[in-house]
Write a protein that holds these residues in place. Structure first.
Motif, PDB file in Angstrom:
ATOM      1  N   ASN A 190       4.014   2.489  22.878  1.00  0.00           N
ATOM      2  CA  ASN A 190       5.596   2.133  22.410  1.00  0.00           C
ATOM      3  C   ASN A 190       5.509   0.559  22.070  1.00  0.00           C
ATOM      4  O   ASN A 190       6.359   0.477  21.045  1.00  0.00           O
ATOM      5  CB  ASN A 190       6.440   2.325  23.352  1.00  0.00           C
ATOM      6  CG  ASN A 190       6.543   3.929  23.697  1.00  0.00           C
ATOM      7  OD1 ASN A 190       6.148   4.662  22.987  1.00  0.00           O
ATOM      8  ND2 ASN A 190       7.036   4.283  25.048  1.00  0.00           N
ATOM      9  N   GLU A 246       0.376  -5.713  11.818  1.00  0.00           N
ATOM     10  CA  GLU A 246       1.150  -4.668  12.437  1.00  0.00           C
ATOM     11  C   GLU A 246       0.640  -3.078  12.076  1.00  0.00           C
ATOM     12  O   GLU A 246       0.487  -2.481  12.753  1.00  0.00           O
ATOM     13  CB  GLU A 246       2.480  -4.426  11.632  1.00  0.00           C
ATOM     14  CG  GLU A 246       3.445  -5.615  12.054  1.00  0.00           C
ATOM     15  CD  GLU A 246       3.694  -5.698  13.370  1.00  0.00           C
ATOM     16  OE1 GLU A 246       3.835  -4.646  14.178  1.00  0.00           O
ATOM     17  OE2 GLU A 246       4.040  -6.765  13.974  1.00  0.00           O
ATOM     18  N   ALA A 247      -0.283  -2.961  11.089  1.00  0.00           N
ATOM     19  CA  ALA A 247      -1.057  -1.764  10.948  1.00  0.00           C
ATOM     20  C   ALA A 247      -2.113  -1.702  11.795  1.00  0.00           C
ATOM     21  O   ALA A 247      -2.470  -0.577  12.378  1.00  0.00           O
ATOM     22  CB  ALA A 247      -1.869  -2.039   9.439  1.00  0.00           C
ATOM     23  N   ARG A 260      -1.952  -2.843  15.068  1.00  0.00           N
ATOM     24  CA  ARG A 260      -1.100  -2.231  16.114  1.00  0.00           C
ATOM     25  C   ARG A 260      -0.799  -0.851  15.976  1.00  0.00           C
ATOM     26  O   ARG A 260      -0.738  -0.120  17.180  1.00  0.00           O
ATOM     27  CB  ARG A 260       0.104  -3.018  16.457  1.00  0.00           C
ATOM     28  CG  ARG A 260      -0.278  -4.809  16.624  1.00  0.00           C
ATOM     29  CD  ARG A 260       0.866  -5.552  16.912  1.00  0.00           C
ATOM     30  NE  ARG A 260       1.951  -4.978  18.023  1.00  0.00           N
ATOM     31  CZ  ARG A 260       1.794  -5.783  19.060  1.00  0.00           C
ATOM     32  NH1 ARG A 260       1.222  -7.012  19.079  1.00  0.00           N
ATOM     33  NH2 ARG A 260       2.772  -5.452  20.026  1.00  0.00           N
ATOM     34  N   GLN A 261      -0.394  -0.558  14.933  1.00  0.00           N
ATOM     35  CA  GLN A 261      -0.165   0.950  14.741  1.00  0.00           C
ATOM     36  C   GLN A 261      -1.230   1.998  15.059  1.00  0.00           C
ATOM     37  O   GLN A 261      -1.034   2.901  15.698  1.00  0.00           O
ATOM     38  CB  GLN A 261       0.524   1.217  13.421  1.00  0.00           C
ATOM     39  CG  GLN A 261       0.813   2.712  13.019  1.00  0.00           C
ATOM     40  CD  GLN A 261       2.134   2.951  14.025  1.00  0.00           C
ATOM     41  OE1 GLN A 261       3.188   2.201  14.002  1.00  0.00           O
ATOM     42  NE2 GLN A 261       2.189   3.972  14.557  1.00  0.00           N
ATOM     43  N   SER A 262      -2.474   1.220  14.567  1.00  0.00           N
ATOM     44  CA  SER A 262      -3.687   2.014  14.668  1.00  0.00           C
ATOM     45  C   SER A 262      -4.017   1.883  16.254  1.00  0.00           C
ATOM     46  O   SER A 262      -4.580   3.119  16.894  1.00  0.00           O
ATOM     47  CB  SER A 262      -4.839   1.345  13.862  1.00  0.00           C
ATOM     48  OG  SER A 262      -6.082   2.109  14.059  1.00  0.00           O
ATOM     49  N   ALA A 306      -1.694   2.102  18.851  1.00  0.00           N
ATOM     50  CA  ALA A 306      -1.011   3.097  19.373  1.00  0.00           C
ATOM     51  C   ALA A 306      -1.245   4.525  18.970  1.00  0.00           C
ATOM     52  O   ALA A 306      -1.372   5.260  19.973  1.00  0.00           O
ATOM     53  CB  ALA A 306       0.635   2.939  18.662  1.00  0.00           C
ATOM     54  N   GLY A 307      -1.722   4.625  17.913  1.00  0.00           N
ATOM     55  CA  GLY A 307      -2.431   6.037  17.620  1.00  0.00           C
ATOM     56  C   GLY A 307      -3.488   6.600  18.364  1.00  0.00           C
ATOM     57  O   GLY A 307      -3.795   7.531  18.792  1.00  0.00           O
ATOM     58  N   ALA A 324       3.575  -0.346  18.459  1.00  0.00           N
ATOM     59  CA  ALA A 324       4.081   0.222  17.378  1.00  0.00           C
ATOM     60  C   ALA A 324       5.275  -0.500  17.060  1.00  0.00           C
ATOM     61  O   ALA A 324       6.090  -0.502  17.981  1.00  0.00           O
ATOM     62  CB  ALA A 324       4.121   1.755  17.189  1.00  0.00           C
ATOM     63  N   LEU A 325       5.890  -0.486  15.678  1.00  0.00           N
ATOM     64  CA  LEU A 325       7.118  -1.207  15.526  1.00  0.00           C
ATOM     65  C   LEU A 325       8.198   0.212  15.544  1.00  0.00           C
ATOM     66  O   LEU A 325       7.726   1.257  15.421  1.00  0.00           O
ATOM     67  CB  LEU A 325       7.071  -1.544  13.996  1.00  0.00           C
ATOM     68  CG  LEU A 325       6.505  -2.980  13.709  1.00  0.00           C
ATOM     69  CD1 LEU A 325       6.602  -3.386  12.171  1.00  0.00           C
ATOM     70  CD2 LEU A 325       7.380  -3.786  14.523  1.00  0.00           C
TER      71      LEU A 325
END
Length: 233
Positions: free
Chosen positions: A90, A32-33, A35-37, A39-40, A93-94
Protein backbone atom coordinates in the motif's frame (compact mmCIF):
# COMPACT_ATOMS: atom_id res chain seq x y z
CA UNK A 1 11.00 19.83 18.01
CA UNK A 2 9.85 22.36 20.47
CA UNK A 3 6.21 23.18 19.65
CA UNK A 4 5.78 26.81 18.62
CA UNK A 5 9.54 27.26 18.90
CA UNK A 6 11.73 28.98 16.35
CA UNK A 7 14.15 26.74 14.47
CA UNK A 8 17.79 27.42 15.18
CA UNK A 9 20.05 27.66 12.13
CA UNK A 10 22.78 25.40 13.51
CA UNK A 11 20.29 22.61 14.20
CA UNK A 12 18.81 22.39 10.74
CA UNK A 13 19.50 20.77 7.41
CA UNK A 14 18.36 22.54 4.27
CA UNK A 15 18.05 21.20 0.75
CA UNK A 16 16.75 23.29 -2.12
CA UNK A 17 16.73 23.68 -5.87
CA UNK A 18 15.91 26.77 -7.90
CA UNK A 19 13.17 24.97 -9.81
CA UNK A 20 11.91 21.66 -11.10
CA UNK A 21 14.01 20.29 -13.95
CA UNK A 22 12.46 18.11 -16.71
CA UNK A 23 15.07 15.42 -16.05
CA UNK A 24 14.15 15.48 -12.37
CA UNK A 25 10.48 15.10 -13.27
CA UNK A 26 11.35 12.06 -15.38
CA UNK A 27 13.32 10.66 -12.44
CA UNK A 28 10.26 11.09 -10.22
CA UNK A 29 8.02 9.31 -12.72
CA UNK A 30 10.50 6.44 -13.10
CA UNK A 31 10.81 6.13 -9.33
CA UNK A 32 7.02 5.95 -8.93
CA UNK A 33 6.77 3.40 -11.75
CA UNK A 34 9.37 1.25 -10.00
CA UNK A 35 7.49 1.50 -6.70
CA UNK A 36 4.28 0.50 -8.51
CA UNK A 37 6.11 -2.50 -9.94
CA UNK A 38 7.26 -3.52 -6.46
CA UNK A 39 3.68 -3.27 -5.17
CA UNK A 40 2.53 -5.48 -8.04
CA UNK A 41 5.23 -8.07 -7.33
CA UNK A 42 4.27 -8.20 -3.66
CA UNK A 43 0.62 -8.67 -4.55
CA UNK A 44 1.16 -11.25 -7.29
CA UNK A 45 4.25 -13.14 -6.12
CA UNK A 46 4.56 -12.96 -2.32
CA UNK A 47 1.08 -12.66 -0.83
CA UNK A 48 -0.28 -15.84 -2.48
CA UNK A 49 2.46 -17.90 -0.80
CA UNK A 50 1.79 -16.29 2.58
CA UNK A 51 -1.94 -16.95 2.27
CA UNK A 52 -1.22 -20.56 1.25
CA UNK A 53 1.15 -21.03 4.21
CA UNK A 54 -1.43 -19.59 6.61
CA UNK A 55 -4.09 -21.93 5.22
CA UNK A 56 -1.80 -24.96 5.50
CA UNK A 57 -0.96 -24.19 9.12
CA UNK A 58 -4.62 -23.71 9.98
CA UNK A 59 -5.41 -27.05 8.34
CA UNK A 60 -2.63 -28.80 10.28
CA UNK A 61 -3.93 -27.32 13.52
CA UNK A 62 -7.44 -28.64 12.79
CA UNK A 63 -6.25 -32.08 11.76
CA UNK A 64 -3.72 -32.43 14.56
CA UNK A 65 -5.05 -30.83 17.74
CA UNK A 66 -1.93 -31.93 19.60
CA UNK A 67 0.12 -29.58 17.35
CA UNK A 68 -2.10 -26.56 17.86
CA UNK A 69 0.04 -24.95 20.56
CA UNK A 70 3.32 -25.70 18.75
CA UNK A 71 2.02 -24.15 15.51
CA UNK A 72 0.46 -21.09 17.11
CA UNK A 73 3.65 -18.99 17.02
CA UNK A 74 4.50 -19.79 13.36
CA UNK A 75 0.90 -18.96 12.44
CA UNK A 76 1.23 -15.58 14.16
CA UNK A 77 4.50 -14.92 12.33
CA UNK A 78 2.85 -15.60 8.98
CA UNK A 79 -0.10 -13.36 9.85
CA UNK A 80 2.32 -10.60 10.77
CA UNK A 81 4.27 -11.14 7.54
CA UNK A 82 1.04 -10.82 5.55
CA UNK A 83 0.20 -7.57 7.31
CA UNK A 84 3.68 -6.15 6.72
CA UNK A 85 3.52 -7.14 3.04
CA UNK A 86 0.17 -5.37 2.68
CA UNK A 87 1.56 -2.25 4.37
CA UNK A 88 4.61 -2.21 2.08
CA UNK A 89 2.40 -2.79 -0.95
CA UNK A 90 0.00 0.00 0.00
CA UNK A 91 2.85 2.37 0.74
CA UNK A 92 4.76 1.61 -2.46
CA UNK A 93 1.93 2.51 -4.79
CA UNK A 94 0.56 6.02 -5.12
CA UNK A 95 -3.08 6.52 -4.10
CA UNK A 96 -5.58 6.08 -6.89
CA UNK A 97 -6.84 9.63 -6.40
CA UNK A 98 -4.42 12.46 -5.68
CA UNK A 99 -6.88 15.14 -6.76
CA UNK A 100 -7.62 15.76 -3.07
CA UNK A 101 -4.10 17.11 -2.64
CA UNK A 102 -1.03 15.56 -0.98
CA UNK A 103 -2.00 16.19 2.64
CA UNK A 104 -5.50 14.73 2.40
CA UNK A 105 -4.15 11.74 0.47
CA UNK A 106 -1.37 11.29 3.04
CA UNK A 107 -3.86 11.44 5.90
CA UNK A 108 -6.06 8.81 4.27
CA UNK A 109 -3.13 6.46 3.78
CA UNK A 110 -1.53 7.05 7.18
CA UNK A 111 -4.82 6.73 9.08
CA UNK A 112 -5.58 3.39 7.43
CA UNK A 113 -2.09 1.86 7.50
CA UNK A 114 0.58 3.53 9.66
CA UNK A 115 -1.51 5.18 12.38
CA UNK A 116 -3.81 2.18 12.73
CA UNK A 117 -1.02 0.13 14.34
CA UNK A 118 -0.81 -0.48 18.06
CA UNK A 119 2.55 1.37 18.13
CA UNK A 120 0.81 4.64 17.26
CA UNK A 121 -2.25 4.40 19.51
CA UNK A 122 -0.79 6.84 22.04
CA UNK A 123 0.14 9.39 19.36
CA UNK A 124 -2.28 12.30 18.96
CA UNK A 125 -2.14 13.55 15.36
CA UNK A 126 -3.50 16.95 14.34
CA UNK A 127 -3.95 18.02 10.72
CA UNK A 128 -4.24 21.75 10.09
CA UNK A 129 -5.61 23.53 7.01
CA UNK A 130 -6.41 20.29 5.16
CA UNK A 131 -9.29 21.84 3.22
CA UNK A 132 -7.14 24.75 2.08
CA UNK A 133 -4.36 22.38 0.94
CA UNK A 134 -6.87 20.34 -1.08
CA UNK A 135 -8.07 23.43 -2.94
CA UNK A 136 -4.58 24.48 -3.98
CA UNK A 137 -3.62 24.03 -7.66
CA UNK A 138 -0.73 21.60 -7.19
CA UNK A 139 2.00 20.97 -9.72
CA UNK A 140 2.04 17.20 -10.28
CA UNK A 141 5.70 16.72 -9.41
CA UNK A 142 5.40 18.80 -6.24
CA UNK A 143 2.17 17.02 -5.30
CA UNK A 144 3.87 13.61 -5.42
CA UNK A 145 6.97 14.88 -3.61
CA UNK A 146 4.96 16.41 -0.75
CA UNK A 147 2.80 13.28 -0.41
CA UNK A 148 5.87 11.04 -0.16
CA UNK A 149 7.76 13.38 2.20
CA UNK A 150 4.81 13.73 4.60
CA UNK A 151 4.24 9.96 4.66
CA UNK A 152 7.91 9.28 5.33
CA UNK A 153 8.16 11.96 8.01
CA UNK A 154 5.12 10.62 9.87
CA UNK A 155 6.44 7.06 9.61
CA UNK A 156 9.71 8.22 11.17
CA UNK A 157 7.84 9.81 14.06
CA UNK A 158 5.86 6.61 14.70
CA UNK A 159 8.96 4.41 14.50
CA UNK A 160 11.59 6.47 16.25
CA UNK A 161 10.42 9.64 18.00
CA UNK A 162 8.55 8.22 21.00
CA UNK A 163 6.26 11.26 20.66
CA UNK A 164 2.83 11.85 22.16
CA UNK A 165 1.78 14.61 19.75
CA UNK A 166 2.24 15.27 16.05
CA UNK A 167 1.06 18.26 14.00
CA UNK A 168 0.93 18.26 10.20
CA UNK A 169 0.17 21.77 8.97
CA UNK A 170 -0.28 23.60 5.67
CA UNK A 171 0.43 27.30 5.38
CA UNK A 172 0.06 29.51 2.30
CA UNK A 173 1.31 33.05 1.77
CA UNK A 174 1.86 35.37 -1.20
CA UNK A 175 5.50 34.28 -1.23
CA UNK A 176 4.64 30.57 -1.41
CA UNK A 177 3.38 27.63 0.62
CA UNK A 178 4.83 25.48 3.40
CA UNK A 179 4.03 22.08 4.88
CA UNK A 180 5.44 21.16 8.28
CA UNK A 181 5.47 17.90 10.23
CA UNK A 182 6.24 18.63 13.88
CA UNK A 183 6.46 16.23 16.83
CA UNK A 184 7.23 16.55 20.52
CA UNK A 185 9.32 13.41 20.75
CA UNK A 186 12.99 12.84 21.35
CA UNK A 187 15.41 14.63 19.08
CA UNK A 188 18.26 13.01 17.19
CA UNK A 189 21.71 13.74 15.83
CA UNK A 190 20.77 14.86 12.33
CA UNK A 191 24.27 14.56 10.90
CA UNK A 192 24.74 10.99 12.13
CA UNK A 193 21.25 9.78 11.21
CA UNK A 194 21.31 11.41 7.76
CA UNK A 195 24.29 9.28 6.74
CA UNK A 196 22.46 6.02 7.48
CA UNK A 197 18.83 6.92 6.81
CA UNK A 198 17.58 6.10 3.33
CA UNK A 199 14.29 7.81 4.22
CA UNK A 200 15.90 11.20 4.91
CA UNK A 201 18.10 10.90 1.83
CA UNK A 202 15.11 10.14 -0.38
CA UNK A 203 13.11 13.01 1.13
CA UNK A 204 15.92 15.39 0.21
CA UNK A 205 16.17 13.98 -3.30
CA UNK A 206 12.42 14.22 -3.85
CA UNK A 207 12.36 17.81 -2.66
CA UNK A 208 15.26 18.74 -4.91
CA UNK A 209 13.71 17.00 -7.92
CA UNK A 210 10.49 18.96 -7.43
CA UNK A 211 12.28 22.28 -6.97
CA UNK A 212 11.31 22.49 -3.31
CA UNK A 213 13.12 23.40 -0.10
CA UNK A 214 13.46 20.73 2.61
CA UNK A 215 14.53 21.64 6.12
CA UNK A 216 14.86 19.31 9.10
CA UNK A 217 15.06 21.08 12.45
CA UNK A 218 16.09 19.25 15.60
CA UNK A 219 19.02 18.08 17.63
CA UNK A 220 19.96 15.24 19.94
CA UNK A 221 19.03 16.04 23.52
CA UNK A 222 16.34 18.53 22.49
CA UNK A 223 12.60 17.93 22.45
CA UNK A 224 10.97 17.38 19.11
CA UNK A 225 11.79 17.48 15.43
CA UNK A 226 10.29 19.45 12.56
CA UNK A 227 10.34 18.58 8.87
CA UNK A 228 9.49 21.52 6.60
CA UNK A 229 8.96 21.30 2.85
CA UNK A 230 8.16 24.47 0.96
CA UNK A 231 8.43 26.52 -2.20
CA UNK A 232 9.09 29.63 -0.13
CA UNK A 233 12.43 31.35 -0.80
Amino acid sequence: MTPAGDPTPDASSDSSESGSDPSHSRWMRLLEAERQSIAGDLHDELLPYLFAAAGSLASLQRQNPELKDALQQPAQWIDRAREIARQIMNGAALPGDLSVGPLVAAKQFLDSVVLANEDSKSLAVHWKQLDASAQFAWDETQLIAVYRIVCEAVRNVVRHANASELVVAWEAAPSGWMVSVEDNGKGFDLETVSKSSHGITLMRERAGAAGLHLQIVGAEGQTGTQVIVSEMP
